[in-house]
Write a protein that holds these residues in place. Structure first.
Motif, short mmCIF file in Angstrom:
data_model
loop_
_atom_site.label_atom_id
_atom_site.label_comp_id
_atom_site.label_asym_id
_atom_site.label_seq_id
_atom_site.Cartn_x
_atom_site.Cartn_y
_atom_site.Cartn_z
N PRO A 101 0.64 -1.37 -0.12
CA PRO A 101 -0.07 0.13 -0.03
C PRO A 101 0.73 1.37 -0.13
N ASP A 102 2.05 1.31 0.74
CA ASP A 102 2.88 2.57 0.97
C ASP A 102 3.42 2.69 -0.69
N ARG A 127 11.53 12.14 -1.74
CA ARG A 127 11.63 11.94 -0.18
C ARG A 127 11.92 10.71 0.34
N ALA A 128 11.57 9.58 -0.20
CA ALA A 128 11.89 8.15 0.10
C ALA A 128 13.24 8.24 -0.05
N GLU A 172 15.50 10.30 0.09
CA GLU A 172 16.24 11.14 0.99
C GLU A 172 16.11 10.35 2.64
N ASN A 173 14.99 9.62 2.86
CA ASN A 173 14.81 8.78 4.20
C ASN A 173 15.84 7.85 4.12
N GLU A 184 7.33 12.36 -3.97
CA GLU A 184 7.25 11.13 -3.26
C GLU A 184 8.50 10.39 -3.25
N MET A 236 8.90 0.54 -1.87
CA MET A 236 9.29 1.23 -0.72
C MET A 236 8.78 0.24 0.53
N GLN A 276 8.99 1.69 6.44
CA GLN A 276 9.43 2.83 6.97
C GLN A 276 9.81 4.02 6.34
N GLY A 277 8.97 3.93 4.95
CA GLY A 277 9.29 5.22 4.12
C GLY A 277 10.68 5.42 3.24
N LEU A 307 2.42 1.88 -3.64
CA LEU A 307 1.21 2.28 -4.57
C LEU A 307 0.83 3.56 -4.15
N LYS A 308 0.42 3.82 -2.96
CA LYS A 308 -0.10 5.26 -2.69
C LYS A 308 0.83 6.45 -3.09
N HIS A 313 1.01 6.68 -6.67
CA HIS A 313 -0.36 6.91 -7.45
C HIS A 313 -0.30 5.70 -8.58
N THR A 314 -0.11 4.66 -8.24
CA THR A 314 0.29 3.74 -9.34
C THR A 314 -0.53 2.28 -8.77
#
Lengths: 240, 222
Positions: free
Chosen positions: A53-54, A224-225, A227-228, A221, A71, A74-75, A56-57, A60-61
């Motif tokens: 879910p993380d 940022r992932a 970067e995390n 998105e 992902m 933990q992002g 795909l969300k 947006h796919t």
């Protein structure tokens, strides 16, 4: 890595390995109708794992191709899809189990068919997880490479045959990962014949991630992932 | 759309043996016996009720989103859907539904996924996965490994045939509900979503209500 590593999974085959950050994993199908189910975990702390879910969300796919990333919960980015000549990889079809395999393809056994008996995705994944001290409770939604499953607007799901012979998809590991593979059919493939495509997995050193990287720049998105992920590794690195 | 077919329950709130309001942002964990019926009510409308299920007999066996949707060959849940665990064990069946569609692939918000989806400064914000973890940590049979993709009751996350995933306006409304009958001993874990970044609830998280009815025609024991 001086020379690339390669292993071919015959239909029904399975394989798992811890693969370090910065590797390129190229999956190549020998025939059409291939389906390679994959689960991904952090190599050293496998409670961090691929989260459907993380992923795909954020992007947006409902499918994966070049530019997308897988992902963790933990992002962070476990792996990126850097190249793809297939076009669609399925995150929704799941894996087969023993009951479904027997009812769809006919009951087989090692006693009768020897190594040509039909393996199920669940059994393959559980065995490879157990090898790494994980159990069925660690099962989750796999990525089904090479398969296309579409959802109509009313939610009905349909497997769409794709040409996969000779085609490949390349992943780049962004973390040290445990990858678990099962070359078993997509549960939504309506064919009554057990799919017969071998898949070769080739692992080599990846090129460095540059500023114009396709996956990093795919969307805010993804950046940022990344970067995390970079921050997490920076926190673990020593001073030198 | 053809899948939007509300099915009203004949059960009345007065006959329920359990009645609880779950304020926005709070969690709820509860064990159901086979045959017991759980109604989850979207009290004010367009709330997302993030829900996980486990076999009480084998808590390591969690609800499986993809096993549930591939079994029914449909992405959305509504009346008639059977929710199954990773092992294939049947956990519950949806026996009434006045909303008509529930999301299976949107998952639960987390501090970390919020940093990815919105911005790094959302990290301290309240989120569903923290609520899930707090509730699971209170029961010794669970660990973080037991978090799996969950159901989002009352949430609308359409997928297009082209493979786009979109967040659409809710199809729910005040007082709409979903009713599930337990097919086995089931542990239910709810995080009533506190999300303040997503317009799906007009940035206004609201309460959910849960009602439970006992096994029809019998006592509370099976």
């Amino acid at each position: 890595m001086t020379s690339p590593f390669s292993i071919t999974l015959q239909p029904g085959g399975k394989w798992s390995a811890r693969i370090g950050k910065g590797k390129s994993i190229t999956l190549t199908a020998a025939g059409d109708g291939a389906n390679l189910s994959a689960l991904l975990y952090d190599a050293f702390h496998p409670s961090e794992r691929y989260n459907m879910p993380d992923s795909l969300k954020a992007q947006h796919t409902a499918f994966y191709t070049a530019g997308h990333v897988l992902m963790s919960d933990q992002g962070r980015v476990l792996a990126s899809v850097t190249e793809d000549t297939v076009g669609w990889h399925d995150p929704l079809g799941g894996y087969t189990n023993r009951v479904g395999t027997d009812s769809k393809y006919g009951s087989t056994s090692y006693q009768q068919e020897r190594n040509a008996w039909h393996r199920s995705g669940e059994e393959n994944l559980v065995v490879e997880l157990y090898r790494h001290n994980l159990t069925p409770r660690d099962l989750s939604t796999p990525v089904n490479f090479f398969s296309k499953v579409i959802c109509e607007l009313d939610g009905s799901m349909r497997y769409i045959p794709q040409e996969t012979a000779g085609r490949s998809v390349a992943l780049r590991t962004e973390m040290d990962v445990l990858m678990v593979f099962s070359n078993t059919p997509n549960p939504l493939n309506p064919s009554k014949d057990y799919p017969e495509s071998a898949v070769t997995i080739c692992v080599a050193d990846a090129a460095p991630v540059l500023e114009d990287d396709l996956c990093v720049n795919h969307c805010g998105e993804n950046r940022r992932a990344f970067e995390n992920t970079w921050n997490a590794y920076a926190l673990m690195r020593g001073a030198n | 759309m053809s899948t939007f077919q509300p099915v009203v329950s004949e059960k009345t709130a007065a006959e329920a043996v359990y009645d609880r309001i779950i304020p926005a942002g709070e969690g709820w964990i509860h064990d159901l016996l086979p045959g017991q019926v759980l109604r989850i009510i979207d009290v004010e409308g367009n709330q997302a009720v993030d829900t996980l299920f486990y076999s009480t007999e084998d808590p390591s066996d969690h609800y499986s989103a993809v096993r549930t949707i591939t079994r029914q060959h449909n992405l959305y849940l509504t009346t008639g859907s059977v929710l199954v665990a990773e092992s294939g064990r049947e956990l519950l069946k949806i026996t009434a539904d006045t909303c008509g569609r529930h999301d299976t692939i949107g998952g639960a918000c987390s501090a970390q996924s919020n940093t990815v989806r919105y911005s790094h400064d959302t990290l301290p914000m309240h989120n569903c996965r923290d609520t899930f973890m707090l509730m699971l940590s209170g029961r010794s049979e669970f660990t973080k490994r037991d978090l799996a993709p969950n159901v989002n009751f009352f949430m609308n996350v359409p997928v297009t045939p082209e493979g786009e995933l979109v967040f659409a306006d809710g199809v729910s409304g005040p007082g709409r509900y979903v009713e599930l009958t337990a097919l086995a001993p089931v542990t239910v874990l709810i995080s009533n979503c506190p999300q303040l970044n997503n317009p799906c609830n007009a940035y206004n998280p609201t309460p959910a209500q849960v009602l439970i009815w006992d096994v029809e025609g019998g006592g509370s024991h099976v």
